[in-house]
Design an enzyme around this catalytic site. Sequence first.
Site, PDB file in Angstrom:
ATOM      1  N   ASP A  77      36.292  69.021  40.622  1.00 44.09           N
ATOM      2  CA  ASP A  77      35.358  69.148  41.784  1.00 44.09           C
ATOM      3  C   ASP A  77      34.423  70.518  41.867  1.00 44.09           C
ATOM      4  O   ASP A  77      34.915  71.295  40.753  1.00 44.09           O
ATOM      5  CB  ASP A  77      36.091  69.410  43.218  1.00 44.09           C
ATOM      6  CG  ASP A  77      36.868  68.130  43.594  1.00 44.09           C
ATOM      7  OD1 ASP A  77      36.422  66.937  43.302  1.00 44.09           O
ATOM      8  OD2 ASP A  77      37.931  68.199  44.161  1.00 44.09           O
ATOM      9  N   TYR A 119      47.639  72.208  36.937  1.00 43.54           N
ATOM     10  CA  TYR A 119      46.798  72.945  38.027  1.00 43.54           C
ATOM     11  C   TYR A 119      47.531  74.081  38.559  1.00 43.54           C
ATOM     12  O   TYR A 119      48.618  74.017  38.845  1.00 43.54           O
ATOM     13  CB  TYR A 119      46.185  71.938  39.149  1.00 43.54           C
ATOM     14  CG  TYR A 119      45.219  70.877  38.868  1.00 43.54           C
ATOM     15  CD1 TYR A 119      44.380  70.881  38.713  1.00 43.54           C
ATOM     16  CD2 TYR A 119      45.918  69.620  38.118  1.00 43.54           C
ATOM     17  CE1 TYR A 119      43.359  69.997  38.088  1.00 43.54           C
ATOM     18  CE2 TYR A 119      45.351  68.473  38.001  1.00 43.54           C
ATOM     19  CZ  TYR A 119      43.837  68.818  37.831  1.00 43.54           C
ATOM     20  OH  TYR A 119      43.145  67.657  37.591  1.00 43.54           O
ATOM     21  N   ASP A 131      39.808  70.869  51.216  1.00 48.70           N
ATOM     22  CA  ASP A 131      39.945  72.006  50.653  1.00 48.70           C
ATOM     23  C   ASP A 131      38.860  73.212  51.367  1.00 48.70           C
ATOM     24  O   ASP A 131      38.645  72.811  52.616  1.00 48.70           O
ATOM     25  CB  ASP A 131      39.225  71.837  49.185  1.00 48.70           C
ATOM     26  CG  ASP A 131      37.745  71.286  49.016  1.00 48.70           C
ATOM     27  OD1 ASP A 131      37.124  71.254  50.146  1.00 48.70           O
ATOM     28  OD2 ASP A 131      37.371  70.836  47.981  1.00 48.70           O
ATOM     29  N   ARG A 156      44.560  68.258  45.993  1.00 48.08           N
ATOM     30  CA  ARG A 156      44.085  68.626  47.609  1.00 48.08           C
ATOM     31  C   ARG A 156      44.782  67.567  48.409  1.00 48.08           C
ATOM     32  O   ARG A 156      45.142  68.058  49.640  1.00 48.08           O
ATOM     33  CB  ARG A 156      42.653  68.659  47.695  1.00 48.08           C
ATOM     34  CG  ARG A 156      41.659  67.624  47.542  1.00 48.08           C
ATOM     35  CD  ARG A 156      40.366  68.026  47.396  1.00 48.08           C
ATOM     36  NE  ARG A 156      39.347  67.088  46.611  1.00 48.08           N
ATOM     37  CZ  ARG A 156      38.489  66.280  46.881  1.00 48.08           C
ATOM     38  NH1 ARG A 156      38.271  66.104  48.343  1.00 48.08           N
ATOM     39  NH2 ARG A 156      37.780  65.628  46.175  1.00 48.08           N
TER      40      ARG A 156
END
Length: 297
Positions: free
Chosen positions: A39, A67, A81, A174
Amino acid sequence: MIDGLVVVDKPAGWTSHDVVARCRRIFGQKRVGHAGTLDPGATGVLLVGLGQATRLLRFIAELVKSYEGEMVLGIETSTLDDEGEVVAVHQMKDVELDDVRSAAARFVGEVDQVPPMVSAVKVGGRRLHELARQGLDVERPARRVRVDRFQVLPTPDPSVYRISVECSSGTYVRVLAADVGRALGGGAHLRHLRRTAIGPFGLDRARPLDAVGPDSVLAPATVVSHFVPCVVDAGLAALVAHGRVLGLEALGGPGDGPWAVLDERGALLAVYERYDGERAKPAVVLTAAESGDTGDR
């Protein structure tokens, strides 16, 4: 044309396509692609293939991804997010670390995950983020993903938790954060997402985008270093170059494959896969000129 892999530390605010476009300018060639979209707000490892290495990206796209980020309890956003608008606020001051860890543990293993509306997933031939920009919210089928590790750590802010996740390709961190928020009886969103690794390619091998250049390029063989290597002599290399189907005994490849077929200098010639019992066929064949980079980078 340069053939190889560049491990980029993507900056915030850049799309993965922006990074590819910049690499096209840096290396002066059109044949550039990437594996594992990030993203725009996320940072970290983005794998960029150059030249013939773009044909190898499919072999690393499915590797486990790692992550780190922060999960903010009590606030839901339109994008899940911190890039989106606040859509709900919940009172979650009574939630404690053990509660969050117990909720996160529910999402370890194989889970069904609904992709967010703001994502590159296609539904009915249209990307969800395109539909979201039109104000549409369409039904999205859940997809089976795998979460291997979901670690939760406290921060000085009692509503914010550091998370560390290892998961399969296609997992949205997310969505994990939002799901944990709901499991706790409220809501949550993710911020400061950073991809720390794709398989063996971690931040220790990554270059900031403004530092990327010819000395950043890893040899094509590095792309498939997670495959069992098969080193062939000049005679067999000639057959491999022509895409010949080979017996497993001739190839000398242990296990079930796929196999990274290398010449005696260590340059990647092809990737072979099992075919028809005791034979193997090429999935990708590189030409001699394209596979000639043998650098140990």
